[in-house]
Design a protein around this motif. Structure first.
Motif, PDB file in Angstrom:
ATOM      1  N   VAL A  18      39.679  34.527  31.000  1.00  0.00           N
ATOM      2  CA  VAL A  18      40.237  33.867  32.186  1.00  0.00           C
ATOM      3  C   VAL A  18      39.983  32.358  32.116  1.00  0.00           C
ATOM      4  O   VAL A  18      40.859  31.559  32.443  1.00  0.00           O
ATOM      5  CB  VAL A  18      39.654  34.478  33.479  1.00  0.00           C
ATOM      6  CG1 VAL A  18      40.191  33.766  34.706  1.00  0.00           C
ATOM      7  CG2 VAL A  18      39.972  35.975  33.565  1.00  0.00           C
ATOM      8  N   GLU A  19      38.820  31.948  31.657  1.00  0.00           N
ATOM      9  CA  GLU A  19      38.508  30.529  31.529  1.00  0.00           C
ATOM     10  C   GLU A  19      39.385  29.861  30.471  1.00  0.00           C
ATOM     11  O   GLU A  19      39.840  28.726  30.654  1.00  0.00           O
ATOM     12  CB  GLU A  19      37.029  30.338  31.202  1.00  0.00           C
ATOM     13  CG  GLU A  19      36.118  30.665  32.375  1.00  0.00           C
ATOM     14  CD  GLU A  19      34.649  30.790  32.011  1.00  0.00           C
ATOM     15  OE1 GLU A  19      34.300  30.655  30.815  1.00  0.00           O
ATOM     16  OE2 GLU A  19      33.848  31.044  32.930  1.00  0.00           O
ATOM     17  N   ARG A  20      39.634  30.568  29.356  1.00  0.00           N
ATOM     18  CA  ARG A  20      40.539  30.027  28.324  1.00  0.00           C
ATOM     19  C   ARG A  20      41.959  29.904  28.874  1.00  0.00           C
ATOM     20  O   ARG A  20      42.660  28.931  28.589  1.00  0.00           O
ATOM     21  CB  ARG A  20      40.521  30.897  27.074  1.00  0.00           C
ATOM     22  CG  ARG A  20      39.310  30.688  26.194  1.00  0.00           C
ATOM     23  CD  ARG A  20      39.459  31.341  24.821  1.00  0.00           C
ATOM     24  NE  ARG A  20      39.955  32.707  24.853  1.00  0.00           N
ATOM     25  CZ  ARG A  20      39.195  33.798  24.902  1.00  0.00           C
ATOM     26  NH1 ARG A  20      37.883  33.683  24.929  1.00  0.00           N
ATOM     27  NH2 ARG A  20      39.731  34.998  24.919  1.00  0.00           N
ATOM     28  N   ALA A  21      42.381  30.902  29.660  1.00  0.00           N
ATOM     29  CA  ALA A  21      43.710  30.843  30.265  1.00  0.00           C
ATOM     30  C   ALA A  21      43.813  29.649  31.206  1.00  0.00           C
ATOM     31  O   ALA A  21      44.813  28.925  31.201  1.00  0.00           O
ATOM     32  CB  ALA A  21      44.018  32.141  31.007  1.00  0.00           C
ATOM     33  N   LYS A  88      43.615  28.782  40.314  1.00  0.00           N
ATOM     34  CA  LYS A  88      43.653  30.213  40.649  1.00  0.00           C
ATOM     35  C   LYS A  88      42.773  31.015  39.696  1.00  0.00           C
ATOM     36  O   LYS A  88      42.072  31.934  40.120  1.00  0.00           O
ATOM     37  CB  LYS A  88      45.085  30.749  40.612  1.00  0.00           C
ATOM     38  CG  LYS A  88      46.010  30.158  41.622  1.00  0.00           C
ATOM     39  CD  LYS A  88      45.740  30.674  43.000  1.00  0.00           C
ATOM     40  CE  LYS A  88      46.767  30.118  43.964  1.00  0.00           C
ATOM     41  NZ  LYS A  88      46.417  30.256  45.335  1.00  0.00           N
ATOM     42  N   CYS A  89      42.815  30.686  38.412  1.00  0.00           N
ATOM     43  CA  CYS A  89      41.978  31.389  37.435  1.00  0.00           C
ATOM     44  C   CYS A  89      40.496  31.179  37.749  1.00  0.00           C
ATOM     45  O   CYS A  89      39.712  32.130  37.737  1.00  0.00           O
ATOM     46  CB  CYS A  89      42.272  30.902  36.017  1.00  0.00           C
ATOM     47  SG  CYS A  89      43.842  31.464  35.346  1.00  0.00           S
ATOM     48  N   LYS A  90      40.126  29.938  38.011  1.00  0.00           N
ATOM     49  CA  LYS A  90      38.724  29.646  38.299  1.00  0.00           C
ATOM     50  C   LYS A  90      38.279  30.316  39.602  1.00  0.00           C
ATOM     51  O   LYS A  90      37.172  30.852  39.685  1.00  0.00           O
ATOM     52  CB  LYS A  90      38.506  28.138  38.362  1.00  0.00           C
ATOM     53  CG  LYS A  90      38.629  27.486  36.999  1.00  0.00           C
ATOM     54  CD  LYS A  90      38.476  25.989  37.074  1.00  0.00           C
ATOM     55  CE  LYS A  90      38.613  25.395  35.679  1.00  0.00           C
ATOM     56  NZ  LYS A  90      38.569  23.943  35.696  1.00  0.00           N
ATOM     57  N   ASN A  91      39.145  30.290  40.605  1.00  0.00           N
ATOM     58  CA  ASN A  91      38.820  30.933  41.873  1.00  0.00           C
ATOM     59  C   ASN A  91      38.747  32.453  41.723  1.00  0.00           C
ATOM     60  O   ASN A  91      37.963  33.109  42.417  1.00  0.00           O
ATOM     61  CB  ASN A  91      39.825  30.560  42.953  1.00  0.00           C
ATOM     62  CG  ASN A  91      39.692  29.120  43.389  1.00  0.00           C
ATOM     63  OD1 ASN A  91      38.663  28.483  43.198  1.00  0.00           O
ATOM     64  ND2 ASN A  91      40.748  28.586  43.963  1.00  0.00           N
ATOM     65  N   SER A  94      35.305  33.309  40.459  1.00  0.00           N
ATOM     66  CA  SER A  94      34.342  33.121  41.548  1.00  0.00           C
ATOM     67  C   SER A  94      34.445  34.237  42.582  1.00  0.00           C
ATOM     68  O   SER A  94      33.429  34.750  43.062  1.00  0.00           O
ATOM     69  CB  SER A  94      34.575  31.775  42.244  1.00  0.00           C
ATOM     70  OG  SER A  94      34.344  30.723  41.357  1.00  0.00           O
ATOM     71  N   GLN A  95      35.669  34.618  42.922  1.00  0.00           N
ATOM     72  CA  GLN A  95      35.863  35.663  43.925  1.00  0.00           C
ATOM     73  C   GLN A  95      35.350  37.007  43.423  1.00  0.00           C
ATOM     74  O   GLN A  95      34.704  37.746  44.168  1.00  0.00           O
ATOM     75  CB  GLN A  95      37.338  35.776  44.309  1.00  0.00           C
ATOM     76  CG  GLN A  95      37.591  36.745  45.451  1.00  0.00           C
ATOM     77  CD  GLN A  95      36.921  36.322  46.744  1.00  0.00           C
ATOM     78  OE1 GLN A  95      37.063  35.174  47.159  1.00  0.00           O
ATOM     79  NE2 GLN A  95      36.196  37.212  47.381  1.00  0.00           N
ATOM     80  N   VAL A  96      35.605  37.321  42.159  1.00  0.00           N
ATOM     81  CA  VAL A  96      35.112  38.584  41.585  1.00  0.00           C
ATOM     82  C   VAL A  96      33.585  38.576  41.572  1.00  0.00           C
ATOM     83  O   VAL A  96      32.950  39.564  41.949  1.00  0.00           O
ATOM     84  CB  VAL A  96      35.675  38.818  40.169  1.00  0.00           C
ATOM     85  CG1 VAL A  96      34.963  39.966  39.474  1.00  0.00           C
ATOM     86  CG2 VAL A  96      37.170  39.096  40.234  1.00  0.00           C
ATOM     87  N   ASP A  97      32.991  37.451  41.170  1.00  0.00           N
ATOM     88  CA  ASP A  97      31.524  37.354  41.170  1.00  0.00           C
ATOM     89  C   ASP A  97      30.958  37.526  42.576  1.00  0.00           C
ATOM     90  O   ASP A  97      29.961  38.221  42.778  1.00  0.00           O
ATOM     91  CB  ASP A  97      31.078  36.012  40.579  1.00  0.00           C
ATOM     92  CG  ASP A  97      31.306  35.920  39.083  1.00  0.00           C
ATOM     93  OD1 ASP A  97      31.534  36.972  38.447  1.00  0.00           O
ATOM     94  OD2 ASP A  97      31.257  34.793  38.550  1.00  0.00           O
TER      95      ASP A  97
END
Length: 104
Positions: A18-21, A88-91, A94-97
């Protein structure tokens, strides 16, 4: 704790992917934005220097104006969209964590 309906307790989210995306969206947005600005600049130069008047000139100016409008004018719409995807990817991570912290 049992998974709620629609949740998959075996779901694995690979943060690195997700971070690479997110990074890729940002880089592609920058590249697309730069290319579009260059394209519009070329069209402008052609209409002002190579075809300075006449029906071809008028058609090219109309085309360039439409292309710029679709692009978003000076607002760098492609960059804005890619920045939004990056965010959105970064959020998402964070939301999953944050959601996981309630479970464990």
């Amino acid at each position: 704790m049992a998974a709620a309906a629609g949740e998959d307790p075996k779901l694995i989210i690979v943060d690195d992917f997700v971070e690479r995306a997110a990074k890729d969206y940002g880089e592609r947005g920058d590249a697309l934005d730069k290319a579009m600005k260059q394209y519009l600049s070329i069209l402008d130069k052609i209409s002002s220097e190579a075809i300075p008047s006449g029906a071809q000139h008028d058609a090219l100016v109309a085309f360039a104006s439409t292309a710029e409008t679709l692009y978003g004018g000076k607002s760098a719409r492609l960059k804005t969209i890619s920045d939004n995807l990056n965010s959105k990817c970064k959020n998402f991570i964070s939301q999953v964590d944050q959601d996981d912290s309630f479970l464990y």
